[in-house]
Motif scaffolding. Sequence first.
Motif, PDB file in Angstrom:
ATOM      1  N   MET A   1       0.904  -1.211  -0.246  1.00 37.07           N
ATOM      2  CA  MET A   1      -0.501  -0.114  -0.176  1.00 37.07           C
ATOM      3  C   MET A   1       0.532   1.185  -0.061  1.00 37.07           C
ATOM      4  N   LYS A   2       0.409   2.158  -0.931  1.00 36.56           N
ATOM      5  CA  LYS A   2       1.079   3.442  -0.451  1.00 36.56           C
ATOM      6  C   LYS A   2       0.173   4.393   0.421  1.00 36.56           C
ATOM      7  N   ILE A   3       1.285   4.914   1.102  1.00 35.90           N
ATOM      8  CA  ILE A   3       0.170   5.800   2.310  1.00 35.90           C
ATOM      9  C   ILE A   3       1.490   7.264   2.360  1.00 35.90           C
ATOM     10  N   ILE A   4       0.816   7.772   3.262  1.00 43.55           N
ATOM     11  CA  ILE A   4       1.279   9.419   3.082  1.00 43.55           C
ATOM     12  C   ILE A   4       0.906   9.847   4.596  1.00 43.55           C
ATOM     13  N   ILE A   5       1.641  10.147   5.227  1.00 41.89           N
ATOM     14  CA  ILE A   5       1.408  10.095   6.544  1.00 41.89           C
ATOM     15  C   ILE A   5       1.315  11.745   6.507  1.00 41.89           C
ATOM     16  N   ALA A   6       1.001  13.164   7.090  1.00 44.37           N
ATOM     17  CA  ALA A   6       0.920  14.505   7.044  1.00 44.37           C
ATOM     18  C   ALA A   6       1.586  14.677   8.821  1.00 44.37           C
ATOM     19  N   GLY A   7       2.451  15.085   8.619  1.00 42.01           N
ATOM     20  CA  GLY A   7       3.031  15.461  10.336  1.00 42.01           C
ATOM     21  C   GLY A   7       4.246  14.245  11.271  1.00 42.01           C
ATOM     22  N   ALA A   8       5.591  15.046  11.156  1.00 40.22           N
ATOM     23  CA  ALA A   8       6.342  13.938  11.444  1.00 40.22           C
ATOM     24  C   ALA A   8       6.153  14.146  13.093  1.00 40.22           C
ATOM     25  N   GLY A   9       5.358  14.316  13.969  1.00 36.94           N
ATOM     26  CA  GLY A   9       5.291  14.753  15.449  1.00 36.94           C
ATOM     27  C   GLY A   9       5.806  13.694  15.588  1.00 36.94           C
ATOM     28  N   ALA A  10       5.254  13.259  17.479  1.00 35.12           N
ATOM     29  CA  ALA A  10       4.936  11.872  18.375  1.00 35.12           C
ATOM     30  C   ALA A  10       4.315  10.942  17.201  1.00 35.12           C
ATOM     31  N   VAL A  11       3.203  11.092  17.084  1.00 31.45           N
ATOM     32  CA  VAL A  11       2.225   9.909  15.899  1.00 31.45           C
ATOM     33  C   VAL A  11       2.689  10.396  14.865  1.00 31.45           C
ATOM     34  N   GLY A  12       3.122  10.351  13.794  1.00 26.70           N
ATOM     35  CA  GLY A  12       3.401  10.914  12.575  1.00 26.70           C
ATOM     36  C   GLY A  12       4.513   9.866  12.457  1.00 26.70           C
ATOM     37  N   SER A  13       5.074  10.182  13.721  1.00 23.59           N
ATOM     38  CA  SER A  13       6.816   9.415  13.387  1.00 23.59           C
ATOM     39  C   SER A  13       6.641   7.344  13.467  1.00 23.59           C
ATOM     40  N   HIS A  14       5.520   7.627  14.828  1.00 17.83           N
ATOM     41  CA  HIS A  14       5.444   6.023  15.666  1.00 17.83           C
ATOM     42  C   HIS A  14       4.678   5.701  14.007  1.00 17.83           C
ATOM     43  N   LEU A  15       4.077   5.915  13.672  1.00 21.19           N
ATOM     44  CA  LEU A  15       3.335   5.848  12.306  1.00 21.19           C
ATOM     45  C   LEU A  15       4.347   5.218  11.733  1.00 21.19           C
ATOM     46  N   ALA A  16       5.381   6.542  11.465  1.00 26.05           N
ATOM     47  CA  ALA A  16       5.683   5.455  10.119  1.00 26.05           C
ATOM     48  C   ALA A  16       7.070   4.618  10.063  1.00 26.05           C
ATOM     49  N   ARG A  17       7.729   4.504  11.850  1.00 27.89           N
ATOM     50  CA  ARG A  17       8.892   3.432  12.106  1.00 27.89           C
ATOM     51  C   ARG A  17       7.639   2.218  11.913  1.00 27.89           C
ATOM     52  N   MET A  18       6.574   2.138  12.456  1.00 26.34           N
ATOM     53  CA  MET A  18       5.171   0.744  12.620  1.00 26.34           C
ATOM     54  C   MET A  18       5.502   0.889  11.267  1.00 26.34           C
ATOM     55  N   LEU A  19       4.637   1.714  10.026  1.00 27.85           N
ATOM     56  CA  LEU A  19       4.461   0.877   8.962  1.00 27.85           C
ATOM     57  C   LEU A  19       5.709   0.566   7.899  1.00 27.85           C
ATOM     58  N   SER A  20       6.498   1.651   8.240  1.00 25.68           N
ATOM     59  CA  SER A  20       7.931   1.178   7.565  1.00 25.68           C
ATOM     60  C   SER A  20       8.705  -0.303   7.423  1.00 25.68           C
ATOM     61  N   LYS A  21       8.265  -1.175   8.684  1.00 25.56           N
ATOM     62  CA  LYS A  21       9.049  -1.912   9.707  1.00 25.56           C
ATOM     63  C   LYS A  21       7.801  -3.330   8.745  1.00 25.56           C
ATOM     64  N   ASP A  22       6.885  -2.977   7.916  1.00 21.74           N
ATOM     65  CA  ASP A  22       5.316  -4.107   7.886  1.00 21.74           C
ATOM     66  C   ASP A  22       5.910  -3.392   6.338  1.00 21.74           C
ATOM     67  N   LYS A  23       6.415  -3.482   5.731  1.00 21.16           N
ATOM     68  CA  LYS A  23       7.228  -3.109   4.389  1.00 21.16           C
ATOM     69  C   LYS A  23       6.373  -1.969   2.975  1.00 21.16           C
ATOM     70  N   GLN A  24       5.524  -1.186   4.045  1.00 15.27           N
ATOM     71  CA  GLN A  24       4.848  -0.363   3.232  1.00 15.27           C
ATOM     72  C   GLN A  24       5.300   0.412   2.590  1.00 15.27           C
ATOM     73  N   ASN A  25       4.751   1.334   1.582  1.00 17.63           N
ATOM     74  CA  ASN A  25       5.560   1.864   1.095  1.00 17.63           C
ATOM     75  C   ASN A  25       4.869   3.649   1.624  1.00 17.63           C
ATOM     76  N   VAL A  26       5.990   4.260   2.251  1.00 18.00           N
ATOM     77  CA  VAL A  26       4.898   5.440   2.779  1.00 18.00           C
ATOM     78  C   VAL A  26       5.817   6.654   2.736  1.00 18.00           C
ATOM     79  N   VAL A  27       5.408   7.536   2.547  1.00 21.77           N
ATOM     80  CA  VAL A  27       5.219   8.886   2.321  1.00 21.77           C
ATOM     81  C   VAL A  27       5.442   9.762   3.316  1.00 21.77           C
ATOM     82  N   LEU A  28       6.303  10.612   4.014  1.00 25.87           N
ATOM     83  CA  LEU A  28       6.353  11.308   5.541  1.00 25.87           C
ATOM     84  C   LEU A  28       6.106  12.792   4.989  1.00 25.87           C
ATOM     85  N   ILE A  29       4.745  13.793   5.125  1.00 24.13           N
ATOM     86  CA  ILE A  29       5.438  15.267   4.858  1.00 24.13           C
ATOM     87  C   ILE A  29       5.423  16.153   5.856  1.00 24.13           C
ATOM     88  N   ASP A  30       6.302  17.318   6.234  1.00 24.27           N
ATOM     89  CA  ASP A  30       6.343  17.694   7.677  1.00 24.27           C
ATOM     90  C   ASP A  30       7.343  19.225   6.558  1.00 24.27           C
TER      91      ASP A  30
END
Length: 460
Positions: A1-30
């Motif tokens: 899945m392609k997942i875009i996360i807006a916001g690299a704060g505490a919640v956004g960073s945690h989500l990015a780490r979790m989804l990256s480990k899950d081998k998702q296609n992650v884009v983080l915008i901040d």
Amino acid sequence: MKIIIAGAGAVGSHLARMLSKDKQNVVLIDPDESRLSRLGNELDIMTLVKQPTSIEGLKDAEVNHADLFIAVTPKESDNLTCAMLAKQLGAKKTVARVDNYEYMKPENLKIFKAMGIESLIYPELLAAEDIAASARYSWVRQLWEFNGGELLLLSVRMHDTHPIYDKAVVNTENQLVGHTLKEIGMAHGHNFHVVAIKRDGETVSPHGDEKILPHDLVFFMTTKDKLADIRHLTGKDNYPSVKHSLIIGGGKLSVRASWRLASQHDSVKIIEPDMARIEQLQSLVPSKTMILEGEGYDMDLLNDEGYGNTEALIALTSNDQQNILACVAARRRGIRKTIAQVENLDYFDMAADLDIGTIINKKMIAASHIYRMMLKGDVDNVKMLAIGNADVAEFVVKPGSKVTKKMVMEMNFPHGVNIGGMSRDGKSMLVGGRTQLQAGDKVVVFCIGNTLRKLDRFFK
């Protein structure tokens, strides 16, 4: 899945780490380049230094190809704006974090859905629900309710002996410790299932020959009418009922928790050191909530105002260490139910070693809500357990799905998966090996490690 996360704060960073480990296609915008640079070097994700509310920035992120757009910036207005823009630009699903309780009312959720936002998430509200459930019983570490509270998943710490300061329960006998699950099943019928055991920092899916040992954290699935049986068998009969709760810290989570606790406890007190915040709290909490000025580590104040008639201490300050120590101090003074907000994942093992009780982590609660949207099966609820390296999911069985084809014992589920209970036509029941699932059943599944996504295909 392609997942875009807006916001690299505490919640956004945690989500990015979790989804990256899950081998998702992650884009983080901040807009903060330094924050993105740190995460970009650490994780296998794409980062984009842009304002999430910028149409140009969203196009640069190729939002038109996004399966899921997650808006978790610190500003509620930015989250709503960029989620709506993302939907208009082609994102398939959108979710936005909010801070306004009014937005979460069912009639208002329809308004946001019409605006292109499939789901709103209010972490403090979700966390308050977990706090209220766990604060209901002093002998339960954590409690999750399904089917209107008729089906329960709970964790209980096993003790063969009790701390010497707790004279009231020193003679209570734990009838499960030292026995295998097979022996327990033969002796006590099918009143409950042991779906997992956490021992020495590791969560395991138990088999019939597994023996329950002192200090195990045992996860039970049961129905509401059998809850008293577990309490008795685990030696918790003499633990007090929770009627009075004391909250340390007057932040947003404390406000939401006070409303939930006010409906189930005789009294709720909040300790807060800042007078300006105390004045605000007067109009934010239920009228029967008492607000005290002071620090959560002030032992004289706690002794005078809290410990004497308190069965539950709930530490919700922004300081993890202070929350943990407050719970340790409370347990040493005989308070059986302690709950601590711990946002730093590195402190989880320390909190567990100190046996502080229930751990609340808003990042994981938010991630649970969002993770549900990624599953292909019909999922009503997902809980990522901070203390168990496990997930709990409530699947709705679809007509023709794989789980309807065979009995549970024949399904060859991934290792670490344990189906504990279900509701059928409104009636809650436990699930056994010979159970045949049917379309419309709501099934509660305990998944250890990274097995939830593997299980998803059985229900889609």
